[in-house]
Design an enzyme around this catalytic site. Sequence first.
Site, short mmCIF file in Angstrom:
data_model
loop_
_atom_site.label_atom_id
_atom_site.label_comp_id
_atom_site.label_asym_id
_atom_site.label_seq_id
_atom_site.Cartn_x
_atom_site.Cartn_y
_atom_site.Cartn_z
N THR A 1 0.81 -1.22 0.00
CA THR A 1 0.00 0.00 0.00
C THR A 1 0.85 1.27 0.00
OG1 THR A 1 -0.08 0.16 2.42
CG2 THR A 1 -1.73 -1.23 1.35
N ASP B 1 17.70 0.86 -1.54
CA ASP B 1 17.18 0.90 -0.17
C ASP B 1 18.28 1.36 0.77
OD1 ASP B 1 16.56 -0.08 2.58
OD2 ASP B 1 14.76 -0.87 1.60
N ASP C 1 19.06 -1.00 3.82
CA ASP C 1 19.78 -2.21 3.45
C ASP C 1 21.23 -1.90 3.12
OD1 ASP C 1 17.50 -3.65 3.80
OD2 ASP C 1 17.06 -3.90 1.68
#
Length: 210
Positions: free
Chosen positions: A107, A201, A204
């Site tokens: 979402t 990311d 990460d």
Amino acid sequence: MRVHVADHPLITHKLTVLRDKTTPSPVFRALTEELVTLLAYEATRNVRTETVQIETPVTTTTGLAISQPRPLVVPILRAGLGMLEGMVKLLPTAEVGFLGMVRNEETLEPTTYAERLPDDLSDRQCFVLDPMLATGGSLGAAIDFLFDRGAVDVTAICLLAAPEGVAALEKATQGRDVTIVLGALDERLNENGYIVPGLGDAGDRLYGLV
């Protein structure tokens, strides 16, 4: 909402290395800290100060000191932690709080899962640390959280932003004293909500996959 994109060759150089997918985590962490210190210089341009009198070895003079209550630095977990050291290196007298937020990858909506902040932020200047302003959801929720606690103005420091995120944040923060300081404004978001060209990311790349 005010948006300041830092235009400096050192910032662009460090961002270039951060973007490179071959840059290892230790180098990525070190460069992030250096980059945030440079961005913090711009972000604290309007930090509140008060006049103080001091004695130099030669005479009495006046100068400036950071006002009370002290500024509050709020990294958004987990990636924002990688920005904290660079911020407090420039503003060591600031207090530090934490907000844990995660984005639902389906979402793209943010959820707060942890917080460590004063209950009352009345008359406080807050500096939020979040590497990537992508959709604007997480940062917008964090800014709402701080204003709901009584903060009077909020400055967010981000390494990168997408135009879509900046537009969404501007709409969400209408009527509030908000400043966004960016290392760069990138081209767009892709279909997965990642900044293009971006740097992947940030969490990460700072800490590895968990």
